[in-house]
Motif scaffolding. Structure first.
Motif, short mmCIF file in Angstrom:
data_model
loop_
_atom_site.label_atom_id
_atom_site.label_comp_id
_atom_site.label_asym_id
_atom_site.label_seq_id
_atom_site.Cartn_x
_atom_site.Cartn_y
_atom_site.Cartn_z
N ASP A 245 7.29 2.54 -2.36
CA ASP A 245 6.51 3.65 -2.87
C ASP A 245 6.31 4.67 -1.75
O ASP A 245 5.57 4.42 -0.80
N LEU A 246 6.98 5.81 -1.86
CA LEU A 246 6.89 6.83 -0.83
C LEU A 246 5.46 7.34 -0.67
O LEU A 246 5.01 7.59 0.45
N GLN A 247 4.75 7.47 -1.78
CA GLN A 247 3.37 7.95 -1.69
C GLN A 247 2.50 6.98 -0.89
O GLN A 247 1.71 7.40 -0.04
N SER A 248 2.68 5.68 -1.13
CA SER A 248 1.91 4.68 -0.39
C SER A 248 2.27 4.72 1.10
O SER A 248 1.40 4.60 1.96
N ALA A 249 3.56 4.89 1.38
CA ALA A 249 4.01 4.95 2.77
C ALA A 249 3.43 6.18 3.47
O ALA A 249 2.96 6.09 4.62
N THR A 250 3.45 7.30 2.79
CA THR A 250 2.91 8.53 3.37
C THR A 250 1.41 8.41 3.59
O THR A 250 0.88 8.83 4.63
N GLN A 251 0.72 7.82 2.63
CA GLN A 251 -0.73 7.63 2.77
C GLN A 251 -1.04 6.68 3.92
O GLN A 251 -2.02 6.88 4.65
N TRP A 252 -0.23 5.64 4.10
CA TRP A 252 -0.43 4.70 5.21
C TRP A 252 -0.33 5.44 6.53
O TRP A 252 -1.17 5.27 7.43
N MET A 253 0.70 6.28 6.67
CA MET A 253 0.88 7.04 7.90
C MET A 253 -0.25 8.05 8.10
O MET A 253 -0.81 8.17 9.20
N ASP A 254 -0.60 8.78 7.05
CA ASP A 254 -1.66 9.78 7.15
C ASP A 254 -2.98 9.15 7.59
O ASP A 254 -3.70 9.72 8.42
N ALA A 255 -3.29 8.00 7.04
CA ALA A 255 -4.56 7.34 7.35
C ALA A 255 -4.64 6.93 8.81
O ALA A 255 -5.74 6.75 9.35
N ARG A 256 -3.50 6.81 9.47
CA ARG A 256 -3.48 6.40 10.88
C ARG A 256 -3.11 7.54 11.81
O ARG A 256 -2.88 7.35 13.00
#
Length: 318
Positions: free
Chosen positions: A38-49
């Motif tokens: 899930d690209l959205q989940s991956a992007t959110q994971w990166m953004d959160a960190r």
């Protein structure tokens, strides 16, 4: 042999790589198997960190059991290293396919653009080759899909980000919930090499085989019954590799009875009269602790410790 294949690196200490900065860009590649995520989940994971994600095109391709053709996967590997906007490279998954790339990798290009490179399992082939021909430290650590997006236990993420950002203490922390076992006592210093046991053995007899002399060997594996682990260790011994190393760090050998595995390890490694420490949580396990491949380390089997003896990343000086 490809003319771009450089002479093996014989430096006593491999080069550290630039640290992953706050707000840095992490490039995502798929040098082995294909993977849906899930690209959205991956992007959110990166953004959160506090990081940005750059996905290279081959991640979305599929060629049977491979993530795109050899040409596509090699292009992404080269492009990710050459792209100066990318601060670190993360593999989406392992599987199979990295060994098919080795003879065509432009190691001179990699030498000119060193940066943190992270993965495990089939990615071992790239760790071994980069150690031998590019001469900088890489990282046996969490991949995107099986580890970070799977929400493995906190040490998985924290050990990775501390290591890449230069916040890792000299003494590598190991979770106390998973006791280590000293199979053979002693203390040894050397360059940390290895990774997935099956992949290490697959390099033997090639231009990319493991350089074991004076090293600390790390091994891990998954889905290999005990007799196959026996066969792989026997292969390493008969190839002369076990006789070259100064110590052995045994990671997770998933799916094998621990007591029977320890007996086998004592039989195979005991006669070497070198320190052997087992149970280190790195590899196909939860948590999955990041290790700096090619780095100078001290293995203290007596005190059950692994200590960094060199900087593995370099912070920018302002």
């Amino acid at each position: 042999m490809n003319s771009r294949l450089a002479a093996p690196v014989s430096l006593p200490t491999l080069s550290a790589v630039p640290a992953l900065p706050a707000g840095g860009v992490i490039g995502l590649i798929a040098p082995a198997g294909s993977c849906e995520f899930d690209l959205q989940s991956a992007t959110q994971w990166m953004d959160a960190r506090g990081y940005q994600l750059k996905v290279f095109p081959g991640v979305w391709e599929k060629d049977g059991y491979l993530a795109g053709s050899d040409t596509v996967r090699l292009r992404d590997l080269h492009d990710a290293f050459a792209d100066d906007s990318v601060d670190a490279i993360l593999c989406v998954r392992g599987g199979y396919g990295c060994s098919r790339l080795l003879e065509n990798i432009d190691f001179e290009l990699l030498r000119r653009h060193p940066k943190p490179f992270v993965g495990y399992s089939d990615i071992t082939a790239l760790h071994v080759a980069i150690t031998r021909y590019a001469g900088f430290v890489t990282f046996h650590g969490a991949m995107l899909n099986a580890d970070l997006l799977a929400h493995k236990q906190p040490p998985t993420e924290s050990s990775l980000l501390r290591m890449l950002s230069g916040q890792q203490p000299t003494l590598l922390e190991h979770p106390t919930a998973y006791p280590l076992t000293t199979l053979a006592p002693g203390v040894a210093q050397g360059r940390l090499i290895g990774g997935n046991l099956s992949m290490i053995c697959a390099t033997l007899g090639t231009a990319f085989e493991l350089e074991g002399q004076g090293s600390i060997l790390f091994i891990e594996d998954v889905n290999e019954p005990l007799y196959r682990v026996d066969r792989l260790l026997t292969h390493l011994r008969q190839a002369g590799k076990l006789g070259q190393v100064r110590g052995v760090l045994v990671g997770d050998i998933a799916g094998v009875d621990v007591q029977r595995l320890e007996l086998l390890l004592r039989q195979e490694l005991g006669p070497l009269n070198i320190p052997v420490l087992a149970g280190w949580r790195s590899g196909h396990c939860d948590p999955n602790i990041t290790l700096p491949m090619g780095a100078l380390v001290r293995l203290d089997a007596d005190n059950q410790q692994l200590v960094l003896e060199q900087e593995v990343v370099l912070k920018a000086q302002f």
